[in-house]
Design a protein around this motif. Structure first.
Motif, mmCIF file in Angstrom:
data_model
loop_
_atom_site.group_PDB
_atom_site.id
_atom_site.type_symbol
_atom_site.label_atom_id
_atom_site.label_comp_id
_atom_site.label_asym_id
_atom_site.label_seq_id
_atom_site.Cartn_x
_atom_site.Cartn_y
_atom_site.Cartn_z
ATOM 1 N N ARG A 30 0.820 -1.211 0.000
ATOM 2 C CA ARG A 30 0.000 0.000 0.000
ATOM 3 C C ARG A 30 0.853 1.260 0.000
ATOM 4 O O ARG A 30 0.438 2.285 -0.548
ATOM 5 C CB ARG A 30 -0.956 -0.040 1.191
ATOM 6 N N SER A 31 2.034 1.189 0.586
ATOM 7 C CA SER A 31 2.955 2.328 0.487
ATOM 8 C C SER A 31 3.407 2.504 -0.958
ATOM 9 O O SER A 31 3.563 3.637 -1.436
ATOM 10 C CB SER A 31 4.168 2.112 1.394
ATOM 11 N N GLN A 32 3.610 1.384 -1.643
ATOM 12 C CA GLN A 32 3.988 1.463 -3.051
ATOM 13 C C GLN A 32 2.896 2.122 -3.883
ATOM 14 O O GLN A 32 3.188 2.887 -4.813
ATOM 15 C CB GLN A 32 4.282 0.065 -3.593
ATOM 16 N N ALA A 70 -5.189 7.620 3.200
ATOM 17 C CA ALA A 70 -4.404 6.396 3.021
ATOM 18 C C ALA A 70 -3.239 6.345 4.000
ATOM 19 O O ALA A 70 -2.960 5.305 4.604
ATOM 20 C CB ALA A 70 -3.887 6.315 1.585
ATOM 21 N N ARG A 71 -2.554 7.458 4.187
ATOM 22 C CA ARG A 71 -1.388 7.463 5.076
ATOM 23 C C ARG A 71 -1.804 7.397 6.544
ATOM 24 O O ARG A 71 -1.055 6.872 7.374
ATOM 25 C CB ARG A 71 -0.541 8.695 4.793
ATOM 26 N N GLU A 72 -2.961 7.926 6.873
ATOM 27 C CA GLU A 72 -3.483 7.725 8.229
ATOM 28 C C GLU A 72 -3.717 6.241 8.486
ATOM 29 O O GLU A 72 -3.413 5.722 9.566
ATOM 30 C CB GLU A 72 -4.790 8.506 8.410
ATOM 31 N N HIS A 73 -4.262 5.570 7.484
ATOM 32 C CA HIS A 73 -4.482 4.128 7.621
ATOM 33 C C HIS A 73 -3.155 3.390 7.759
ATOM 34 O O HIS A 73 -3.013 2.478 8.591
ATOM 35 C CB HIS A 73 -5.244 3.607 6.402
ATOM 36 N N LEU A 74 -2.147 3.774 6.953
ATOM 37 C CA LEU A 74 -0.836 3.131 7.056
ATOM 38 C C LEU A 74 -0.230 3.341 8.439
ATOM 39 O O LEU A 74 0.411 2.436 8.994
ATOM 40 C CB LEU A 74 0.104 3.692 5.983
ATOM 41 N N GLU A 75 -0.429 4.519 9.005
ATOM 42 C CA GLU A 75 0.107 4.789 10.339
ATOM 43 C C GLU A 75 -0.566 3.905 11.386
ATOM 44 O O GLU A 75 0.087 3.429 12.325
ATOM 45 C CB GLU A 75 -0.094 6.268 10.683
#
Length: 522
Positions: free
Chosen positions: A100-102, A167-172
Motif C-alpha cells: 500500500r505504500s507502493q 491512506a497514510r493515516e491508515h498506514l500509520e
C-alpha cells in the motif's frame, strides 16, 4: 630440657628443678593435644551435620532441576508457537505496508512526472477554450489552458491530497499494530532468553561427571559443578579422627613415662650412669611428644580444611538452591504468560484484519490505483494529442487546398454550362413554345461545397521533424512503461478519476459505474 642437656650440672637440686619443668611441659603439651582432639571432634560432628544437610538440599536441587527441565521444554514449545504466530502476522503486516505504500508512492511519482511535462506554447496561446486534458469532457468542466503550465495543473490537487491523507493515516494505524506486535515479540524473547540462560546454568551446575562450561562459569559468577559431599571424604575424616585418638593416647603414655622417670630420678638417687640413661629416655619421650604433636596438628588442619570445604559447599548449595527455586518460579510463570501472549496476538491479528479489509479502506486504495493508472496514461495521451494536432493541421491544410481546387473546378463547370445554355437559347429559343417544356427556362444550378458544421480551428504547433521524432520516441517509451504497469491503451478519456468529480454525493448507481470503470481500467 635444653638447658639441662647443655649445662654440666651435677647437683641434685638442679636435676629436680629441671625434671619438674619437664613434667609441667609434658602436661601442657598433653592438655594442648586434648584441646586439639576436642576441637577436631567438634569439626567432624559439624561436618557430618553439614554434609547431611547439604545432601538433603542437593537432593531437592535435583528434583527442581528435573522439574525446570520439563517446564522449560513446555515453555520452549510455547515460545516457538508465539514466534510462529508473530512471524506470520508481522510478515503479513509488512507485506501490506509495503504494497500500500507502493501504491501511494506510485501516485506521487505519477504526479511528479506530470509536473515535469509542460504544455506546448501553441496550446497555451490558442484562444479556444480547452478541456481538462480530454476531448470529450462536458461544458461544465471546460476551463482555459492559458493559465496552466504543465499537465499537473489539470489535477484536482485538493481531492488527491485528501485521498492520500486518508491512506497514510491508515498506514500509520497499521504501523502502530506492527510496533505493538514487535514489542510483544521482543519482550517475550527477552524473557525466554532469560529462563533459557538460567536453565542452562542449572543443568550445567548439576551435571554429573563434568564441570560447568565456560559460559556457565561466567554467567554464574565462577560457580563450578555443585554436588553432594563425597562419602569417602567423611569416612577419611573419621579414620583420621581415630588416628588422632591413638596419637593422644600415645602422648598420654609418653607423659606417664616421663613422670615415672622423673620420680625415679628424684626419689631413688640413682648413680651417674643410671641417671644418664633416665635422662636420655626423658629426652626421647619429649622428642616423641613433639613428633606426635606435629602429626596431631597436621591431622587437625586436614579435618579443619575439610570442614571448611563442606561448609563452603553447603553455603554454595544453599545459595544455588535459592536461585534454582527462583528459576522454577520464573519458568512456571512464563508458560501462562506465553499463553496470554498468544491470545494478545490473536486479538492483534483480528484488529489488523479489520483495519486492512474495511470496505472504505479498500475503496481508497482501489481509487489510488485507478488514479495512478489514469495519470500514468495522461502523458501518453498528451503526446498522442500533439501528434494528432499536428496531423489534423496538415489534414486541414490539405483539405482546404483540395476544396479550393474543387471550387475552381465547379466554377469552371458552371461557366461552361451557363455558356452552353445561353448559346442554345440564342439559336433555338425563339422557335420553341414555352408550354412545351417549362423547365427549359430554369437558370443553371450553382453547386457549392458546404461543411455540415463550423470546424474548430486547429493550432499550428510548428513541430519540426526532429521534434516529431522526439515525441514519437517518448510516446513509444511511455506506452511500454504503461504496458509494463498493466495499463490499457483503450482507457477512454471519458473515464475521469473519481477524485475530479464535481458530484460528491454517492449513490448505488454511481458506485456501480465506478466499479465498471475500475474493471475497464484493469
Amino acid at each position: 630440657l635444653s638447658q639441662f642437656k647443655s649445662d654440666d650440672h651435677t647437683c641434685a637440686a638442679c636435676s629436680v628443678c629441671t625434671m619438674s619443668s619437664t613434667s609441667s611441659l609434658c602436661q601442657s603439651i598433653l592438655s594442648q593435644a586434648q584441646s586439639i582432639l576436642s576441637k577436631s571432634e567438634s569439626n567432624l560432628s559439624n561436618s557430618q551435620k553439614r554434609s547431611q544437610r547439604t545432601r538433603s538440599v542437593h537432593h531437592k536441587l535435583k528434583i527442581i532441576q528435573n522439574e525446570v527441565a520439563s517446564l522449560f521444554a513446555s515453555a520452549s514449545r510455547m515460545w516457538h508457537g508465539v514466534r510462529y504466530h508473530s512471524d506470520v502476522l508481522l510478515r503479513e503486516i509488512n507485506d501490506t505496508l509495503h504494497q500500500r505504500s507502493q501504491l501511494c508512492d506510485a501516485l506521487d511519482q505519477s504526479l511528479n512526472l506530470l509536473s515535469e511535462r509542460s504544455i506546448h506554447d501553441a496550446l497555451k496561446l490558442h484562444q479556444a477554450d480547452s478541456t481538462d486534458g480530454t476531448a470529450s469532457s462536458s461544458a461544465t468542466s471546460r476551463s482555459s489552458i492559458r493559465d496552466k503550465n504543465s499537465l499537473f495543473d489539470f489535477v484536482n490537487l485538493n481531492s488527491i491530497q485528501n485521498l492520500l491523507h486518508k491512506a497514510r493515516e491508515h498506514l500509520e494505524s497499521i504501523r502502530e499494530i506492527d510496533k505493538i506486535g514487535r514489542n510483544y515479540v521482543d519482550e517475550s524473547k527477552g524473557k525466554f532468553d532469560g529462563i533459557k540462560k538460567k536453565n542452562h546454568i542449572l543443568q550445567s551446575m548439576l551435571r554429573k561427571d563434568s564441570t560447568a562450561d565456560e559460559e556457565s562459569n561466567v554467567a554464574s559468577g565462577d560457580l563450578t559443578e555443585i554436588s553432594a559431599p563425597p562419602l569417602h571424604s567423611l569416612s577419611q575424616s573419621e579414620s583420621e579422627m581415630k588416628d588422632m585418638h591413638t596419637i593422644v593416647m600415645n602422648m598420654t603414655q609418653e607423659c606417664e613415662n616421663v613422670r615415672k622417670w622423673e620420680n625415679d630420678l628424684t626419689m631413688r638417687n640413682p648413680d651417674h650412669s643410671t641417671e644418664t640413661i633416665l635422662q636420655q629416655k626423658i629426652q626421647q619421650s619429649m622428642s616423641n611428644l613433639k613428633l606426635h604433636m606435629k602429626k596431631l596438628q597436621e591431622l587437625e588442619l586436614i579435618i579443619q580444611q575439610r570442614y571448611t570445604q563442606i561448609e563452603e559447599q553447603y553455603e554454595m548449595v544453599s545459595k544455588f538452591y535459592d536461585t534454582a527455586a527462583q528459576t522454577l518460579d520464573t519458568v512456571e510463570s512464563f508458560i501462562p504468560e506465553m499463553s496470554d501472549r498468544l491470545s494478545r496476538f490473536d486479538n492483534l491479528s483480528n484488529m489488523f484484519d479489520e483495519r486492512k479489509n474495511r470496505s472504505d479502506i479498500v475503496q481508497i486504495y482501489q481509487e489510488i490505483h485507478d488514479l495512478t493508472v489514469w495519470y500514468k496514461f495522461f502523458p501518453v495521451a498528451y503526446d498522442s494529442l500533439l501528434l494528432e494536432l499536428h496531423r489534423r493541421h496538415d489534414a486541414h491544410e490539405g483539405q482546404q487546398k483540395r476544396i479550393k481546387e474543387m471550387q475552381q473546378e465547379l466554377q469552371q463547370t458552371f461557366d461552361e454550362e451557363e455558356s452552353t445554355r445561353k448559346n442554345f437559347f440564342e439559336e433555338f429559343g425563339q422557335y420553341l413554345p414555352a408550354s412545351l417544356f417549362p423547365g427549359i427556362l430554369e437558370d443553371t444550378p450553382r453547386y457549392q461545397l458546404v461543411c455540415d458544421r463550423a470546424p474548430s480551428s486547429v493550432p499550428n504547433l510548428n513541430l519540426s521533424d526532429e521534434e516529431l521524432d522526439k515525441v514519437r520516441t517518448r510516446l513509444q517509451e511511455e506506452q511500454v512503461n504503461s504496458d509494463d504497469a498493466g495499463f490499457e491503451e483503450g482507457t477512454s478519456g471519458e473515464e475521469r478519476p473519481a477524485s475530479e468529480s464535481n458530484d460528491t454525493e454517492s449513490s448505488s448507481q454511481q458506485e456501480q459505474q465506478q466499479s465498471n470503470e475500475s474493471i475497464d481500467r484493469r
